[in-house]
Write an enzyme that holds these catalytic residues in place. Sequence first.
Site, short mmCIF file in Angstrom:
data_model
loop_
_atom_site.label_atom_id
_atom_site.label_comp_id
_atom_site.label_asym_id
_atom_site.label_seq_id
_atom_site.Cartn_x
_atom_site.Cartn_y
_atom_site.Cartn_z
N HIS A 211 0.83 -1.17 0.01
CA HIS A 211 0.06 0.01 0.08
C HIS A 211 0.81 1.34 -0.07
O HIS A 211 0.31 2.33 0.39
CB HIS A 211 -0.89 -0.06 1.26
CG HIS A 211 -2.08 -1.09 1.05
ND1 HIS A 211 -2.30 -1.61 2.23
CD2 HIS A 211 -2.61 -1.72 0.18
CE1 HIS A 211 -3.29 -2.68 1.93
NE2 HIS A 211 -3.28 -2.81 0.63
N CYS A 261 2.56 26.93 -21.64
CA CYS A 261 2.64 26.25 -20.26
C CYS A 261 1.72 24.99 -20.41
O CYS A 261 0.69 24.91 -20.98
CB CYS A 261 2.02 27.27 -19.14
SG CYS A 261 2.07 26.56 -17.55
N ASN A 335 -3.40 -12.74 15.68
CA ASN A 335 -4.01 -11.66 15.77
C ASN A 335 -5.02 -11.44 16.97
O ASN A 335 -5.47 -12.60 17.28
CB ASN A 335 -5.07 -11.35 14.34
CG ASN A 335 -5.54 -10.12 14.10
OD1 ASN A 335 -4.74 -9.30 14.38
ND2 ASN A 335 -6.77 -9.76 14.14
N LYS A 336 -5.14 -10.28 17.55
CA LYS A 336 -6.29 -10.29 18.68
C LYS A 336 -7.53 -10.71 18.37
O LYS A 336 -8.18 -11.27 19.19
CB LYS A 336 -5.93 -8.78 19.23
CG LYS A 336 -4.83 -8.61 20.01
CD LYS A 336 -5.00 -7.28 20.74
CE LYS A 336 -3.58 -6.89 21.43
NZ LYS A 336 -4.00 -5.52 21.98
N CYS A 356 0.58 -9.83 18.87
CA CYS A 356 1.77 -10.50 18.18
C CYS A 356 3.09 -10.57 18.82
O CYS A 356 3.70 -11.25 18.70
CB CYS A 356 1.87 -9.53 16.68
SG CYS A 356 0.59 -9.86 15.62
#
Length: 459
Positions: A211, A261, A335-336, A356
């Site tokens: 990401h 431009c 994982n929690k 973790c």
Amino acid sequence: MSAIVLSPSKNLKMEENDAGVSSSQESEGCCSQSSRKVTLGSMIQTERVKHLSLSEYRETNENSELISQINRVIHRSRKCAVLTGAGISCNAGIPDFRSFEGLYRMVKEQYPDVNIRSGQDMFDISLFREEEKISVFASFMENLYSHTIQAKPTKTHEFIAHLKNRGKLLRCYTQNIDGLEEMLGLQMSKSRDADQSFSIQWKNLDVVQLHGDLTTLSCTQCFKVFSWSRHWKRCLKNGELPVCPKCLEKNNRRSIEGKRCLGHSGMLRPNIVLYGENHPNADFITQGLNMDINRGKPDLFLIMGTSLKVDGVKRLVKTISKQVHDRGGLVILINKTSIGDCNWHGIIDYQIESDCDEWVTELKKHMSDFFLSQQQLEKVRQMKREASELRKRQREEKQLLSQSSQSPTTPPNSPKKRKTATLPNEKSIPKLKKTKSLCMLPSPEEMFSMSPRTTSSVS
């Protein structure tokens, strides 16, 4: 951070490529199941996700044998693929943007009138449609970056770096944008070098940032990547996106030359991928993922600190899991919060419900040898070799001693024992004289001459 997703168009392309890989594997038929390696991992693979609570294990020692078997699989693994999410960085001091606390609350206090429903909304490309929301986005990103540069790697980051140092890490795919792994010497996938071949670049990568990267800025128009500066940091903090200096320089040069431009210059924003946005390195990541699957031969897949909500990440997990299972390995989620089981049966074997860092600490307690550095490991092996050689020499010396204790105690030059049941006759006397130098006893003539009485009777 695990909020940013690959763009829909690029995700479809990745899905097609993954489908091409899986279809070639499925063409082998049902025999692929029977051809799986028989290993400890294959014996404890599950058809349904099995949940293991680390806290219950500590208190009641429940499932201790199963957890020991899982630990042995981790210890014996040769190539481990890792997927990480925001959960591994929370202990580093980076707030979770999904909750209503932390960064989301801070931004809402600064912009109370802006319609932002959750922290996830601040990672959507639609923010750039409204000027006011751009200010919210800029302030939020500067706040997040400030937390990131003060953060330190966690035990989980160190565990991933240790896998690399031991030569066990195939690749770490991360949804996070904080780049904390770089502090531990891991090579990150920041930008692609056009002068190097794909295979060389991919082989040297330790962490693939799915990401993007918060530690750099990129132009919205020319896509040039820049490092943060104090001036640009103040601009974002005030809710403004700074103008890209490269675009500005290009327009100024054209104006001096009397050329038309090119339009407005691009703006600088964090070099991350937003919801609904094309991923600039999607082709590169897809090609690398296929290489890892076909040639990497992963036999363990650790998923850490993510609830697996992103579609592109779900496909990645399913693709890697199939390869790991075919090689007799395990897929383990740490994982929690619990995940929805129905979507992951036959894909994830075990979910260890734990923080973790706590899981890494528990693993180190039961597998201290696994956490030795390569130098320490070589030293231990050398000591074991020396101890083995010492034991071998001791066995050889003991064997020699036992053989010598069983041999005769007489000198090596002494003659064999003679049978002397009767006195020798005269014919044997000369032969006995020849052996006088070898025998310490006197000859028969000397024996006879010792007795005066005998001598007189003979004469």
